[in-house]
Design a protein around this motif. Structure first.
Motif, PDB file in Angstrom:
ATOM      1  N   PHE A   9       0.845  -1.205   0.000  1.00 16.37           N
ATOM      2  CA  PHE A   9       0.000   0.000   0.000  1.00 16.37           C
ATOM      3  C   PHE A   9       0.875   1.248   0.000  1.00 16.37           C
ATOM      4  N   TRP A  10       1.863   1.292   0.862  1.00 18.96           N
ATOM      5  CA  TRP A  10       2.704   2.483   0.977  1.00 18.96           C
ATOM      6  C   TRP A  10       3.625   2.644  -0.226  1.00 18.96           C
ATOM      7  N   ARG A  11       4.060   1.526  -0.816  1.00 18.70           N
ATOM      8  CA  ARG A  11       4.832   1.607  -2.073  1.00 18.70           C
ATOM      9  C   ARG A  11       3.966   2.209  -3.178  1.00 18.70           C
ATOM     10  N   ALA A  12       2.706   1.792  -3.248  1.00 21.77           N
ATOM     11  CA  ALA A  12       1.791   2.309  -4.268  1.00 21.77           C
ATOM     12  C   ALA A  12       1.522   3.797  -4.052  1.00 21.77           C
ATOM     13  N   VAL A  13       1.321   4.204  -2.810  1.00 25.51           N
ATOM     14  CA  VAL A  13       1.088   5.625  -2.515  1.00 25.51           C
ATOM     15  C   VAL A  13       2.331   6.437  -2.876  1.00 25.51           C
ATOM     16  N   LEU A  14       3.503   5.930  -2.545  1.00 21.40           N
ATOM     17  CA  LEU A  14       4.748   6.610  -2.902  1.00 21.40           C
ATOM     18  C   LEU A  14       4.909   6.696  -4.422  1.00 21.40           C
ATOM     19  N   ALA A  15       4.527   5.636  -5.130  1.00 21.02           N
ATOM     20  CA  ALA A  15       4.598   5.646  -6.595  1.00 21.02           C
ATOM     21  C   ALA A  15       3.681   6.709  -7.176  1.00 21.02           C
ATOM     22  N   GLU A  16       2.496   6.874  -6.612  1.00 21.63           N
ATOM     23  CA  GLU A  16       1.573   7.909  -7.094  1.00 21.63           C
ATOM     24  C   GLU A  16       2.125   9.307  -6.805  1.00 21.63           C
ATOM     25  N   PHE A  17       2.760   9.469  -5.653  1.00 21.62           N
ATOM     26  CA  PHE A  17       3.394  10.760  -5.335  1.00 21.62           C
ATOM     27  C   PHE A  17       4.495  11.068  -6.346  1.00 21.62           C
ATOM     28  N   LEU A  18       5.379  10.112  -6.555  1.00 18.96           N
ATOM     29  CA  LEU A  18       6.486  10.306  -7.491  1.00 18.96           C
ATOM     30  C   LEU A  18       5.974  10.520  -8.916  1.00 18.96           C
ATOM     31  N   GLY A  19       4.989   9.746  -9.318  1.00 19.76           N
ATOM     32  CA  GLY A  19       4.418   9.900 -10.657  1.00 19.76           C
ATOM     33  C   GLY A  19       3.809  11.272 -10.864  1.00 19.76           C
ATOM     34  N   SER A  20       3.069  11.757  -9.893  1.00 21.32           N
ATOM     35  CA  SER A  20       2.449  13.078 -10.009  1.00 21.32           C
ATOM     36  C   SER A  20       3.496  14.181  -9.996  1.00 21.32           C
ATOM     37  N   LEU A  21       4.540  14.015  -9.198  1.00 18.67           N
ATOM     38  CA  LEU A  21       5.634  14.988  -9.164  1.00 18.67           C
ATOM     39  C   LEU A  21       6.287  15.083 -10.548  1.00 18.67           C
ATOM     40  N   GLY A  60       2.868   1.533 -13.351  1.00 16.19           N
ATOM     41  CA  GLY A  60       1.663   0.717 -13.432  1.00 16.19           C
ATOM     42  C   GLY A  60       1.732  -0.560 -12.602  1.00 16.19           C
ATOM     43  N   PRO A  61       2.839  -1.300 -12.658  1.00 15.97           N
ATOM     44  CA  PRO A  61       2.905  -2.521 -11.850  1.00 15.97           C
ATOM     45  C   PRO A  61       2.891  -2.275 -10.340  1.00 15.97           C
ATOM     46  N   VAL A  62       3.253  -1.072  -9.916  1.00 18.64           N
ATOM     47  CA  VAL A  62       3.304  -0.778  -8.480  1.00 18.64           C
ATOM     48  C   VAL A  62       1.966  -0.253  -7.968  1.00 18.64           C
ATOM     49  N   SER A  63       1.387   0.733  -8.683  1.00 16.99           N
ATOM     50  CA  SER A  63       0.180   1.386  -8.181  1.00 16.99           C
ATOM     51  C   SER A  63      -0.987   1.383  -9.165  1.00 16.99           C
ATOM     52  N   GLY A  64      -0.749   0.949 -10.362  1.00 13.32           N
ATOM     53  CA  GLY A  64      -1.763   1.072 -11.400  1.00 13.32           C
ATOM     54  C   GLY A  64      -1.478   2.253 -12.302  1.00 13.32           C
ATOM     55  N   GLY A  65      -0.565   3.127 -11.855  1.00 13.72           N
ATOM     56  CA  GLY A  65      -0.162   4.278 -12.667  1.00 13.72           C
ATOM     57  C   GLY A  65      -1.290   5.251 -12.918  1.00 13.72           C
ATOM     58  N   HIS A  66      -2.073   5.555 -11.910  1.00 16.28           N
ATOM     59  CA  HIS A  66      -3.182   6.496 -12.088  1.00 16.28           C
ATOM     60  C   HIS A  66      -2.681   7.900 -12.411  1.00 16.28           C
ATOM     61  N   ILE A  67      -1.803   8.437 -11.612  1.00 15.37           N
ATOM     62  CA  ILE A  67      -1.183   9.758 -11.753  1.00 15.37           C
ATOM     63  C   ILE A  67      -2.202  10.895 -11.684  1.00 15.37           C
ATOM     64  N   ASN A  68      -3.415  10.664 -12.076  1.00 18.02           N
ATOM     65  CA  ASN A  68      -4.447  11.690 -12.228  1.00 18.02           C
ATOM     66  C   ASN A  68      -5.598  11.409 -11.252  1.00 18.02           C
ATOM     67  N   PRO A  69      -6.007  12.398 -10.456  1.00 23.48           N
ATOM     68  CA  PRO A  69      -7.116  12.176  -9.514  1.00 23.48           C
ATOM     69  C   PRO A  69      -8.422  11.748 -10.194  1.00 23.48           C
ATOM     70  N   ALA A  70      -8.661  12.184 -11.431  1.00 20.20           N
ATOM     71  CA  ALA A  70      -9.885  11.771 -12.129  1.00 20.20           C
ATOM     72  C   ALA A  70      -9.890  10.261 -12.351  1.00 20.20           C
TER      73      ALA A  70
END
Length: 177
Positions: A9-21, A60-70
């Motif tokens: 869970f925390w790896r995925a959240v970190l991946a979304e943070f890094l992706g959005s950054l 994508g393999p870590v968090s799904g690669g959403h990057i976007n809140p929508a």
């Protein structure tokens, strides 16, 4: 709530943070006017699309690669994401985008910085029209993401990166002006 205690869970959240950054840094950085003349809509659209495709492929393999809140909200509403994970992703995406914009602000010379890529409505477009265009483009993007990540197609999530990136670039080409 057990999900909050898992390292995935925390790896995925970190991946979304890094992706959005990285998405904000690269996309907004390409939108700045480094040379005199009109801004390049195609260049900015390609930068956002390529950044999205690259990040979907990488994260994508870590968090799904959403990057976007929508995308995160759409996955939550479609019951494909738990509420704690969606909230973690949304917070990480918001903070990541702010951090990316902050890094860009710090790295960019003041004369080039301008509005830091902030878009405004064209003088002939009203707020209602702008909202409808944004809703339609977001719907197009969300539909493309759902279709691209549908496991019934080929079972290879990595193949979703290219259509998702192209979809985002298409939305920018249409909607930026």
């Amino acid at each position: 709530m057990r999900e909050l205690r898992s390292s995935s869970f925390w790896r995925a959240v970190l991946a979304e943070f890094l992706g959005s950054l990285l998405y904000a840094l690269l996309g907004l950085g390409a939108s700045l006017r480094w040379v005199p003349g009109p801004p390049s809509v195609l260049g900015a659209a390609l930068a956002f699309g390529l950044a999205q495709a690259t990040l979907v492929q990488a994260l994508g393999p870590v968090s799904g690669g959403h990057i976007n809140p929508a995308i995160t909200l759409a996955f939550l509403l479609a019951s494909q994401l738990s509420l704690p994970r969606a909230l973690g992703y949304l917070l990480a995406q918001l903070l990541g985008a702010l951090a990316g914009a902050g890094v860009l602000y710090g790295l960019t010379p003041a004369p080039v910085r301008g509005t830091l890529g902030l878009s405004v409505l064209h003088p002939g477009v009203g707020p209602g029209q702008g909202t409808v265009v944004e809703l339609l483009l977001t719907a197009q993007f969300v539909l493309c993401v759902f279709a691209s990540f549908d496991e019934r197609h080929d079972g290879r999530p990595g193949s979703a990166a290219l259509p998702v990136g192209f979809s985002l670039a298409l939305g920018h080409i249409f909607g930026v002006r």
